[in-house]
Design an enzyme around this catalytic site. Structure first.
Site, short mmCIF file in Angstrom:
data_model
loop_
_atom_site.label_atom_id
_atom_site.label_comp_id
_atom_site.label_asym_id
_atom_site.label_seq_id
_atom_site.Cartn_x
_atom_site.Cartn_y
_atom_site.Cartn_z
N LYS A 153 0.82 -1.22 0.00
CA LYS A 153 0.00 0.00 0.00
C LYS A 153 0.85 1.27 0.00
O LYS A 153 0.60 2.19 -0.77
CB LYS A 153 -0.93 -0.03 1.22
CG LYS A 153 -2.01 -1.11 1.11
CD LYS A 153 -2.84 -1.23 2.35
CE LYS A 153 -2.13 -1.88 3.51
NZ LYS A 153 -1.71 -3.27 3.32
N ILE A 154 1.88 1.29 0.87
CA ILE A 154 2.70 2.51 0.95
C ILE A 154 3.61 2.62 -0.27
O ILE A 154 3.76 3.69 -0.86
CB ILE A 154 3.51 2.53 2.27
CG1 ILE A 154 2.55 2.56 3.47
CG2 ILE A 154 4.45 3.72 2.31
CD1 ILE A 154 3.21 2.37 4.83
N THR A 228 11.45 4.68 5.55
CA THR A 228 10.32 5.00 6.43
C THR A 228 9.65 3.71 6.90
O THR A 228 8.53 3.73 7.38
CB THR A 228 9.27 5.86 5.70
OG1 THR A 228 8.88 5.17 4.51
CG2 THR A 228 9.76 7.25 5.37
N SER A 229 10.35 2.58 6.73
CA SER A 229 9.68 1.30 6.99
C SER A 229 10.04 0.74 8.37
O SER A 229 9.26 0.90 9.32
CB SER A 229 10.02 0.32 5.87
OG SER A 229 8.94 -0.54 5.68
N ASP A 254 13.42 7.68 8.90
CA ASP A 254 12.35 7.88 9.87
C ASP A 254 12.37 6.78 10.92
O ASP A 254 11.60 6.82 11.88
CB ASP A 254 11.00 7.90 9.14
CG ASP A 254 9.85 8.29 10.06
OD1 ASP A 254 10.05 9.21 10.89
OD2 ASP A 254 8.76 7.69 9.97
N HIS A 291 10.31 8.30 13.76
CA HIS A 291 9.24 7.36 13.37
C HIS A 291 7.88 8.07 13.34
O HIS A 291 6.96 7.71 14.09
CB HIS A 291 9.21 6.16 14.33
CG HIS A 291 8.60 4.94 13.71
ND1 HIS A 291 9.02 3.67 13.99
CD2 HIS A 291 7.57 4.79 12.83
CE1 HIS A 291 8.30 2.79 13.32
NE2 HIS A 291 7.41 3.46 12.61
N PHE A 294 3.62 8.14 9.95
CA PHE A 294 2.17 7.91 10.08
C PHE A 294 1.44 9.12 10.64
O PHE A 294 0.21 9.15 10.63
CB PHE A 294 1.94 6.75 11.07
CG PHE A 294 2.27 7.14 12.49
CD1 PHE A 294 3.58 7.16 12.92
CD2 PHE A 294 1.28 7.54 13.37
CE1 PHE A 294 3.90 7.58 14.21
CE2 PHE A 294 1.58 7.94 14.67
CZ PHE A 294 2.90 7.95 15.09
P1 NAD Z 1 1.95 -3.88 2.85
O1 NAD Z 1 1.78 -5.17 3.58
O2 NAD Z 1 0.76 -3.29 2.14
O3 NAD Z 1 3.13 -4.00 1.79
C1 NAD Z 1 4.36 -4.60 2.05
C2 NAD Z 1 4.91 -5.09 0.74
O4 NAD Z 1 6.24 -5.56 0.97
C3 NAD Z 1 4.10 -6.25 0.14
O5 NAD Z 1 3.78 -5.98 -1.22
C4 NAD Z 1 5.05 -7.43 0.24
O6 NAD Z 1 4.90 -8.37 -0.81
C5 NAD Z 1 6.39 -6.73 0.16
N1 NAD Z 1 7.50 -7.56 0.59
C6 NAD Z 1 7.50 -8.62 1.45
N2 NAD Z 1 8.72 -9.18 1.51
C7 NAD Z 1 9.52 -8.44 0.69
C8 NAD Z 1 10.88 -8.52 0.32
N3 NAD Z 1 11.68 -9.51 0.79
N4 NAD Z 1 11.36 -7.60 -0.54
C9 NAD Z 1 10.57 -6.63 -1.04
N5 NAD Z 1 9.26 -6.51 -0.74
C10 NAD Z 1 8.75 -7.39 0.13
O7 NAD Z 1 2.52 -2.86 3.94
P2 NAD Z 1 2.46 -1.27 3.88
O8 NAD Z 1 1.21 -0.80 4.52
O9 NAD Z 1 2.82 -0.79 2.52
O10 NAD Z 1 3.63 -0.92 4.92
C11 NAD Z 1 4.97 -1.22 4.64
C12 NAD Z 1 5.80 -1.04 5.88
O11 NAD Z 1 5.83 0.35 6.23
C13 NAD Z 1 5.23 -1.70 7.15
O12 NAD Z 1 5.61 -3.08 7.22
C14 NAD Z 1 5.86 -0.90 8.25
O13 NAD Z 1 7.09 -1.50 8.59
C15 NAD Z 1 6.13 0.45 7.61
N6 NAD Z 1 5.32 1.55 8.18
C16 NAD Z 1 5.96 2.64 8.67
C17 NAD Z 1 5.23 3.70 9.19
C18 NAD Z 1 5.91 4.95 9.72
O14 NAD Z 1 5.29 5.71 10.47
N7 NAD Z 1 7.14 5.24 9.35
C19 NAD Z 1 3.84 3.63 9.22
C20 NAD Z 1 3.22 2.49 8.68
C21 NAD Z 1 3.97 1.46 8.17
#
Ligand code: NAD
Length: 330
Positions: A153-154, A228-229, A254, A291, A294
């Site tokens: 999604k992100i 940001t992950s 972040d 962090h 969000f």
């Molecule tokens: P999501 O589940 O929608 O997407 C994650 C994607 O990563 C999926 O498409 C998955 O197939 C892919 N993935 C899995 N293993 C992988 C790999 N080895 N290599 C590459 N891609 C891989 O999650 P999202 O909502 O997009 O969120 C992603 C991440 O962002 C979360 O897991 C979280 O860690 C982080 N996040 C950070 C904040 C913040 O405030 N900084 C807020 C929300 C989420």
């Protein structure tokens, strides 16, 4: 339902307090983080509610189970801070899978724009009437190559933003999505061809230290890296060596490997013992935030709504669509 709400900040109460009343839930707001020392505070509660720098390990799962705590309500999408396998058949874990992907993607872009055009440093200079531009030159992003790791999604929201900047977008994800304005390539190709690399995959055993000495070695000189992950996607020692070798034009973080216990707190009057973090903040081309990707009104409201909807589903025997099962970690 009685909920023990760990790691409470003033901004959490704005949304959760009135909404919990509407649901008829009783929330105890606890400022302490959830960890081995504080888990006992959950006694007498049906659920605990935790955020990203709290954790629940296998030992704590057993303690919660003995205290008859039925659920762990995550105020986050990520669940790497909970031992999901240990919780199986003992405690239900419910998360907020999507609250505002745009909030995080927009923040990732703001980190990139800031480290590229040095607006953080320009702000400090002009406040002191230092109007010199020396050292503040950036690069056009238009028509450069951006690599997005993780197209969930992100990552998809980030791709839309990068497309708006007319960048060529490369992507890597083991589960590609059709119809994106991005070209899927291998990790190696993404690392070696991108001018900007932005991380949007979850932290798993596969992705831990996906940015390491090898992948940094593949990158172009003058690359921008944005995370940001989750902090542990980057091997911090390798990043610092790369920065010392002048590999990076800019790095926006972040999240940080060892952020637990430091991020979200005011440590301005303290001696920072984490030498890597202390080193990272000294680089003029590194921008660290606490962090906060969000942290928008829309996302906070959505987090509160979805967290309490999860609790409502549990209490009323409704389908728990946001349940985190063991299949998510194997
Ligand atoms: P999501 O589940 O929608 O997407 C994650 C994607 O990563 C999926 O498409 C998955 O197939 C892919 N993935 C899995 N293993 C992988 C790999 N080895 N290599 C590459 N891609 C891989 O999650 P999202 O909502 O997009 O969120 C992603 C991440 O962002 C979360 O897991 C979280 O860690 C982080 N996040 C950070 C904040 C913040 O405030 N900084 C807020 C929300 C989420």
């Amino acid at each position: 339902m009685k909920i023990a709400f760990y790691g409470t900040k003033p901004y959490d109460k704005i949304w959760f307090e009135p909404m919990a009343k509407d649901y008829g839930f009783e929330i105890r707001f606890i400022e302490l983080p959830c960890n081995e020392e504080t888990v006992f505070l959950a006694k007498g509660y049906d659920a605990i509610c935790i955020f990203v720098n709290d954790y629940v390990n296998a030992k704590m799962i057993d303690q919660l189970y003995e205290m008859k705590v039925k659920a762990i309500l995550l105020r986050s999408a990520g669940f790497n801070h909970v031992d999901v396998k240990a919780a199986e058949e003992k405690i239900v874990i419910l998360r907020v899978p999507s609250y505002s992907p745009e909030a995080v993607a927009e923040f990732a872009m703001s980190l990139l724009l800031t480290v590229n055009r040095h607006t953080n440093r320009a702000y400090n200079r002009t406040r002191d009437f230092n109007m010199s531009l020396n050292g503040l030159m950036g690069n056009d992003l238009n028509h450069k190559v951006a690599g997005v790791v993780g197209t969930g999604k992100i990552g998809q929201a980030m791709i839309r933003i990068l497309n708006g900047f007319q960048m060529q977008v490369l992507a890597y994800d083991p589960y590609p999505v059709k119809g994106l304005e991005a070209e899927y390539v291998s990790v190696e190709e993404l690392m070696s061809k991108s001018d900007v690399i932005s991380l949007h995959c979850p932290l798993t055993s596969d992705t831990e230290h996906i940015i390491n000495r090898d992948t940094i070695g593949m990158m172009k000189n003058g690359v921008y890296l944005i995370n940001t992950s989750r902090g542990a996607l980057i091997d911090t020692d390798a990043l610092i060596d790369g920065l010392l070798q002048k590999k990076f034009a800019g790095v926006g973080l972040d999240v940080y490997e060892e952020e637990e216990g430091i991020f979200y707190e005011d440590r301005s009057g303290e001696i920072i013992e984490d030498e890597n973090l202390a080193r990272l903040v000294t680089f003029p081309n590194v921008l660290i935030t606490s962090h906060m990707g969000f942290f928008t009104t829309e996302a906070m409201q959505a987090i509160a709504t979805e967290t309490l909807e999860n609790a409502y589903a549990l209490e009323n025997g409704l389908p728990m669509v946001n349940r985190v099962g063991v299949e998510a970690v194997v």
